[in-house]
Design an enzyme around this catalytic site. Structure first.
Site, short mmCIF file in Angstrom:
data_model
loop_
_atom_site.label_atom_id
_atom_site.label_comp_id
_atom_site.label_asym_id
_atom_site.label_seq_id
_atom_site.Cartn_x
_atom_site.Cartn_y
_atom_site.Cartn_z
N HIS A 78 -10.96 -3.41 3.40
CA HIS A 78 -10.87 -3.02 4.81
C HIS A 78 -11.69 -1.78 5.14
CE1 HIS A 78 -8.23 -0.42 2.67
NE2 HIS A 78 -8.07 0.34 3.73
N ASP A 79 -12.27 -1.13 4.13
CA ASP A 79 -13.07 0.07 4.38
C ASP A 79 -14.57 -0.21 4.30
OD1 ASP A 79 -10.86 1.77 4.67
OD2 ASP A 79 -10.74 2.13 2.51
N ASP A 85 -3.10 4.59 -2.46
CA ASP A 85 -4.16 5.03 -1.56
C ASP A 85 -4.69 6.41 -1.97
OD1 ASP A 85 -5.41 4.55 1.18
OD2 ASP A 85 -4.55 6.54 1.46
N GLU A 116 -6.63 3.32 -5.86
CA GLU A 116 -7.87 3.27 -5.07
C GLU A 116 -8.80 4.36 -5.59
OE1 GLU A 116 -9.93 3.96 -0.78
OE2 GLU A 116 -8.06 4.93 -1.23
N ASP A 147 0.86 -1.17 0.00
CA ASP A 147 0.00 0.00 0.00
C ASP A 147 0.90 1.23 0.00
OD1 ASP A 147 -2.48 1.46 0.40
OD2 ASP A 147 -3.20 -0.34 1.40
C1 GLC Z 1 -7.96 5.03 1.93
C2 GLC Z 1 -7.81 3.81 2.80
C3 GLC Z 1 -8.46 4.08 4.11
C4 GLC Z 1 -7.77 5.25 4.75
C5 GLC Z 1 -7.76 6.47 3.82
C6 GLC Z 1 -6.78 7.51 4.29
O1 GLC Z 1 -9.28 5.27 1.62
O2 GLC Z 1 -8.33 2.69 2.15
O3 GLC Z 1 -8.43 2.97 4.97
O4 GLC Z 1 -8.41 5.58 5.94
O5 GLC Z 1 -7.37 6.13 2.53
O6 GLC Z 1 -5.47 7.09 4.09
#
Ligand code: GLC
Length: 574
Positions: free
Chosen positions: A341-342, A202, A281, A99
């Site tokens: 995970h979100d 990310d 993402e 990541d």
């Molecule tokens: C992305 C991640 C998330 C995180 C956010 C800030 O959306 O998937 O878990 O909180 O970025 O880094």
């Protein structure tokens, strides 16, 4: 399939390191644990692993607040442990991507500590600093953080505010400063040189904001907006809510410069051999550039952003996405997922409370049979479900602890209700430890250890790896079988997608087709068995290569295909 890249044929599996496997008995997942489970992953049949952040972090955002980009979080192990893990994964033919959080660092990162110390230090311009508003003396504008209230935090040493799209512990880097880029590219090379196979990028959309910093016009702050999200009932309220979400953050996203930045990163990654991968993402296909000069993949998030997966939704989604991918000068490659995970776990979210197990099987078949690279999330293969934590002291997702306090203090919600609402919106519910066996703590960590998040007690009701290994009819073994079928069926990997019976509401049917193989995919999303006529596709008997029904016949008559309630089947046509 020789011309395909590894990331086009692979099935990815996301590991949330803190929750995957605890190798040293401290209640926290680590590299020793992950390494010990590589044979399990190999036997599951996945080809590539994406690790959520494994870097040192004060954990305000569970590792997405990084304080050192070139190290391993001490609770996960050492760099040597990382290298051993990578080597062991490679030795088993599995790739590993990391990541990469570009938008922000932790507020404890040395870059930020230096930047905030004065207005004239060498890193003074590495983050986004602004003077107070000359009239009010308060923040420079009304922007909100999407996690915890105002997007601006005051620092007395500088007499200025810094900007953070996420929590105040996650200051946004100033990507218009070339030194920031150089420092981050150095970290990227650090991992590429160690042999990682790529990165999941990310929150890329948040890297550049509107340079004019235009204020939003939504008459609410973040707490008010989240409250509305919890309480909106009527269609009009829901519409207003969607508009407010869009409008509140519209100037904080997608500022100019991102495509050039992605091109630069792609060129850097391409200097290394082995087709290293970049997956963003984001769902915007524009990040694929011309199809070959920015990211390799972006997620098809619109597929999963629904309350229920229905045939009509999937058809519409595929029609829109595939048309855009196909229109790129170098044809784009899809990327499908139903959980991470979100987001709420797919077993819970797309279940109906009665047929959850059958729906989980249908949805896996969907993700593995659609055109594009599939991403799975750890635990979904055993049907892990959301665990709503109602004791606020056990929440670790600080977005939820912030919301709990805001509900009580700003909105006057009674504590018990606030706890429930915070537990529901918290991402902890879908990050609980992996359930390895029917043993205390689900076998994640020793009985005497306290796991960092509570283990879902349903490990004792068969939701665990060991019990499911032993049961041929388990979800885990369903995953194994279907992953093996996918690997052995070229049309499922590289075939064209052609919808058939497009008006059917209860079931989804489509073809995956190469020059030498045609597979018919039928997913019956209803509780009624049906007899379907696909004789217009072929008059010859079809070969059933996979069915979620036990004892399904090996061949079928396409003019009268019997499909059981909630059956998923794959049929090779001749
Ligand atoms: C992305 C991640 C998330 C995180 C956010 C800030 O959306 O998937 O878990 O909180 O970025 O880094």
């Amino acid at each position: 399939m020789n011309k395909l890249k590894w990331w086009q044929t692979a099935v990815f599996y996301q590991i949330y390191p803190r929750s995957f496997a605890d190798g040293n008995g401290d209640g926290i997942g680590d590299f020793a644990g992950m390494t010990a489970r590589l044979d399990y992953l190999r036997s599951l049949g996945v080809d590539a692993l994406w690790l959520s952040p494994h870097y040192p972090s004060p954990l305000w955002d569970c590792g997405y607040d990084i304080s050192d980009y070139e190290a391993v979080a001490p609770e996960y192990g050492t760099l040597e442990d990382f290298d051993r893990f990578l080597e062991a994964a490679h030795a088993r033919g599995m790739r590993v991507i990391l990541d990469l959080v570009l938008n922000h660092t932790s507020d404890e990162h040395p870059w930020f500590l230096e930047s905030k110390s004065s207005r004239d230090n060498p890193k003074a311009d590495w983050y986004i600093w602004r003077d107070p508003d000359p009239v009010s003396g308060g923040p420079p504008n009304n922007w909100q953080s999407c996690f915890d209230g105002p997007a601006w935090t005051y620092v007395p040493e500088r007499g200025q505010y810094y900007y953070h799209y996420f929590m105040k512990q996650q200051p946004d880097l100033n990507w218009r400063n070339p030194q920031v880029k150089a420092a981050m590219w150095k970290a990227v090379r650090f991992w590429l040189e160690r042999g990682v196979d790529g990165f999941r990028l990310d929150a890329i959309g948040t890297i550049y904001e509107d340079p004019a910093m235009t204020p939003h016009r939504v008459p609410l702050d973040l707490a008010g907006l989240r409250h509305l999200a919890d309480t909106a009932q009527t269609p009009a309220e829901k519409k207003r809510l969607a508009r407010y979400w869009r409008e509140m953050f519209q100037y904080q996203w997608g500022g100019p410069g991102l495509h050039d930045l992605m091109k630069e990163l792609r060129a850097l990654v391409d200097e290394y051999p082995g087709d290293r991968l970049l997956v963003g993402e984001d769902d915007d296909i524009a990040y694929l550039g011309d199809g070959d000069d920015e990211l390799h993949l972006v997620f098809n998030f619109p597929l999963m952003r629904v309350e229920r997966i229905t045939p009509a939704h999937v058809r519409r989604n595929q029609r829109q996405r595939l048309a855009r991918l196909d229109a790129l000068p170098t044809r784009g490659w899809g990327c499908n997922t139903l959980g991470n995970h979100d987001s709420s776990r797919l077993f819970t979210r797309y279940g109906d409370g009665i047929h959850d197990a059958a729906l989980a099987r249908l949805n896996l078949t969907l993700v593995l049979a659609l055109r594009g690279t599939p991403f799975l999330y750890n635990g979904e293969e055993i049907g892990m479900t959301d665990l709503i934590i109602t004791d606020p002291s056990r929440l670790r997702d600080t977005m939820a602890t912030w919301y709990y306090r805001a509900l009580i203090e700003e909105l006057g919600v009674p504590p018990a209700e606030a706890a429930l609402r915070a537990g529901r919106m918290s991402r902890d519910k879908n990050r609980t430890p992996m359930q390895w066996s029917n043993a205390p703590n689900g076998g994640f960590c020793p009985p005497h250890a306290t796991p960092w998040l509570p283990v879902n007690p349903n490990y004792a009701q068969g939701v665990n790896v060991a019990d499911q290994e032993a049961d041929p009819a388990s979800l885990l073994n369903f995953y194994r079988r279907l992953l093996a079928v996918r690997k052995a069926t070229p049309a499922l990997i590289e075939g064209e997608y052609r919808p058939v019976h497009e008006r059917a509401r209860a079931y989804l049917a489509f073809l995956r087709q190469t020059a030498s193989q045609t597979v018919l995919v039928v997913l019956n999303y209803s509780d009624k068995a049906r007899r379907l006529d696909f004789s217009s596709l072929s008059k010859r008997p079809g070969r059933v290569i996979f069915s979620s029904q036990q004892g399904a016949p090996a061949t079928c008559d396409l003019s009268r295909l019997e499909v059981a309630d909630f059956e998923a089947c794959l049929i090779e046509l001749f």
